[in-house]
Motif scaffolding. Sequence first.
Motif, PDB file in Angstrom:
ATOM      1  N   LYS A  67      -0.971   8.507  -5.233  1.00 31.81           N
ATOM      2  CA  LYS A  67      -0.639   9.078  -6.539  1.00 31.81           C
ATOM      3  C   LYS A  67       0.095  10.410  -6.384  1.00 31.81           C
ATOM      4  CE  LYS A  67      -4.115   6.826  -9.443  1.00 31.81           C
ATOM      5  NZ  LYS A  67      -3.265   6.498 -10.595  1.00 31.81           N
ATOM      6  N   GLU A  68      -0.275  11.183  -5.383  1.00 30.94           N
ATOM      7  CA  GLU A  68       0.423  12.451  -5.130  1.00 30.94           C
ATOM      8  C   GLU A  68       1.872  12.199  -4.730  1.00 30.94           C
ATOM      9  OE1 GLU A  68      -1.947  14.330  -2.164  1.00 30.94           O
ATOM     10  OE2 GLU A  68      -3.561  14.895  -3.570  1.00 30.94           O
ATOM     11  N   ILE A  69       2.084  11.197  -3.881  1.00 26.19           N
ATOM     12  CA  ILE A  69       3.437  10.849  -3.449  1.00 26.19           C
ATOM     13  C   ILE A  69       4.267  10.339  -4.619  1.00 26.19           C
ATOM     14  CG2 ILE A  69       4.792   9.250  -2.015  1.00 26.19           C
ATOM     15  CD1 ILE A  69       2.442   9.343   0.008  1.00 26.19           C
ATOM     16  N   ALA A  70       3.645   9.544  -5.490  1.00 23.52           N
ATOM     17  CA  ALA A  70       4.351   8.929  -6.615  1.00 23.52           C
ATOM     18  C   ALA A  70       4.816   9.949  -7.642  1.00 23.52           C
ATOM     19  CB  ALA A  70       3.465   7.887  -7.278  1.00 23.52           C
ATOM     20  N   CYS A  71       4.182  11.094  -7.690  1.00 20.25           N
ATOM     21  CA  CYS A  71       4.582  12.167  -8.624  1.00 20.25           C
ATOM     22  C   CYS A  71       4.624  11.699 -10.083  1.00 20.25           C
ATOM     23  CB  CYS A  71       5.943  12.733  -8.224  1.00 20.25           C
ATOM     24  SG  CYS A  71       5.984  13.503  -6.603  1.00 20.25           S
ATOM     25  N   GLY A  72       3.664  10.889 -10.457  1.00 24.61           N
ATOM     26  CA  GLY A  72       3.589  10.465 -11.854  1.00 24.61           C
ATOM     27  C   GLY A  72       4.454   9.277 -12.206  1.00 24.61           C
ATOM     28  N   ASN A  73       5.156   8.719 -11.234  1.00 28.01           N
ATOM     29  CA  ASN A  73       6.003   7.549 -11.485  1.00 28.01           C
ATOM     30  C   ASN A  73       5.259   6.263 -11.132  1.00 28.01           C
ATOM     31  OD1 ASN A  73       8.425   9.039 -12.183  1.00 28.01           O
ATOM     32  ND2 ASN A  73       8.497   9.608 -10.021  1.00 28.01           N
ATOM     33  N   GLY A  74       5.705   5.159 -11.683  1.00 30.67           N
ATOM     34  CA  GLY A  74       5.179   3.847 -11.325  1.00 30.67           C
ATOM     35  C   GLY A  74       3.673   3.734 -11.468  1.00 30.67           C
ATOM     36  N   LEU A  75       3.104   2.753 -10.783  1.00 26.59           N
ATOM     37  CA  LEU A  75       1.668   2.515 -10.804  1.00 26.59           C
ATOM     38  C   LEU A  75       1.150   2.370  -9.382  1.00 26.59           C
ATOM     39  CD1 LEU A  75       1.519  -0.183 -13.659  1.00 26.59           C
ATOM     40  CD2 LEU A  75       1.122   2.282 -13.881  1.00 26.59           C
ATOM     41  N   ILE A  76      -0.114   2.714  -9.166  1.00 20.10           N
ATOM     42  CA  ILE A  76      -0.763   2.570  -7.867  1.00 20.10           C
ATOM     43  C   ILE A  76      -1.960   1.634  -8.024  1.00 20.10           C
ATOM     44  CG2 ILE A  76      -2.089   3.720  -6.057  1.00 20.10           C
ATOM     45  CD1 ILE A  76       0.852   4.397  -5.929  1.00 20.10           C
ATOM     46  N   GLY A  77      -2.032   0.626  -7.179  1.00 21.50           N
ATOM     47  CA  GLY A  77      -3.144  -0.309  -7.239  1.00 21.50           C
ATOM     48  C   GLY A  77      -3.641  -0.697  -5.869  1.00 21.50           C
ATOM     49  N   VAL A  78      -4.613  -1.602  -5.860  1.00 16.67           N
ATOM     50  CA  VAL A  78      -5.182  -2.079  -4.601  1.00 16.67           C
ATOM     51  C   VAL A  78      -5.252  -3.604  -4.607  1.00 16.67           C
ATOM     52  CG1 VAL A  78      -6.541  -0.018  -4.080  1.00 16.67           C
ATOM     53  CG2 VAL A  78      -7.518  -1.797  -5.532  1.00 16.67           C
ATOM     54  N   ASN A  79      -5.188  -4.163  -3.416  1.00 15.56           N
ATOM     55  CA  ASN A  79      -5.425  -5.584  -3.211  1.00 15.56           C
ATOM     56  C   ASN A  79      -6.774  -5.697  -2.511  1.00 15.56           C
ATOM     57  OD1 ASN A  79      -5.507  -8.055  -1.414  1.00 15.56           O
ATOM     58  ND2 ASN A  79      -3.671  -8.527  -2.582  1.00 15.56           N
ATOM     59  N   ILE A  80      -7.703  -6.420  -3.125  1.00 18.71           N
ATOM     60  CA  ILE A  80      -9.049  -6.556  -2.571  1.00 18.71           C
ATOM     61  C   ILE A  80      -9.365  -8.039  -2.397  1.00 18.71           C
ATOM     62  CG2 ILE A  80     -11.470  -5.957  -2.812  1.00 18.71           C
ATOM     63  CD1 ILE A  80     -10.671  -3.711  -4.696  1.00 18.71           C
ATOM     64  N   MET A  81      -9.596  -8.462  -1.170  1.00 16.44           N
ATOM     65  CA  MET A  81      -9.870  -9.867  -0.886  1.00 16.44           C
ATOM     66  C   MET A  81     -11.301 -10.238  -1.289  1.00 16.44           C
ATOM     67  SD  MET A  81      -8.039 -10.787   2.716  1.00 16.44           S
ATOM     68  CE  MET A  81      -9.400 -10.174   3.688  1.00 16.44           C
TER      69      MET A  81
END
Length: 362
Positions: free
Chosen positions: A78-92
């Motif tokens: 989220k810090e790298i994204a600087c408020g752009n796009g979305l951050i998620g996870v893939n969980i098996m």
Amino acid sequence: MNTKLKHLQIGDLTARLPIIQGGMGVGVSLSKLAGAVAKEGGVGIISTAQIGYDEEGFEKDQAGCNRLAIRKHIQKAKEIACGNGLIGVNIMVALKHYEEHVKEAVAAGADVIISGAGLPMKLPALVSETCRTKIAPIVSSKRALQIILKRWAHRYDRTADFIVIEGPKAGGHLGFSTEELVDINSLNYDEEIKNIIECKKEYEKQYNKKIPVIIAGGIFDSSDIAHALKLGADGVQIASRFVATEECDASDAYKQAYIHAKEEDIQIIQSPVGMPGRALRNEFIKNIERERQPIKKCYNCLAQCNPGTVPYCITQALINAVKGDVENGLIFCGSNVGRIHQMTTVHNLMEELTDFSSLNEN
């Protein structure tokens, strides 16, 4: 042909570009890659599979290190994204500590959770509908989607926030039989995609909400994206192409294995997860073909793994590869890995994927 990318709307969350970077474990897609993709306006996905493999203390406490790393990498991304796009996870679903990973991701502020390698029947129970995090199952057939959405509706009075359809050309664990994967062309998978899209419409009406559909597996360039949109998709998920980027979290040797791979190097293998997978043939795969690889230590990764009977330790194999021992590790890949020939950056790759000028001229 007039192709124009629209933004991806998932409930009240918006990504400027309808491109999801697929989750790749162990350690291939972490905060550096996911953050860079989100910064460009897409959806960056962190794989939680043994995500804490390089944390101090991992050899003794895998579960604790994985929980710590989930929080750390979501925050960093989220810090790298600087408020752009979305951050998620893939969980098996196949993970031994699946529920812990889901709860940790929600607490850490993940925008989306994508869940496959099994049917995520209990996912709605772990993610409150009132929280920010959106949930999506990965499916490869209409039947799988029907089972999941019917159960979610009946047990939780809830439906998916979006759906990821993963086709037979994808990398990693696959929801198809080995026979189907050997003869992909016989599947006529475009029709299956249309059937899956038709299936979710019933639940859109029932819950009065849009359920975006994301197509994954074999998406390589803008023409593939255009084809997916034509089939009725709202976006695409791409994994393999993001490996050969400067921002990918894997070692340089891992990335070079992709760049130098040829189509004939790709092989379908059986994974301890209990599903077939697509990977690069190397000394490791040759060795497991000859004999079972003794497991000296259990890393507590899979719910249904018996260290005394499985052919090899998937955690150790994936860690070896991501750290750079590409001959003695497992390198999952998509069917188009042989078309990747050079290193690039996430910025340049996203620009290439969203350039439809040559298509629109035809």
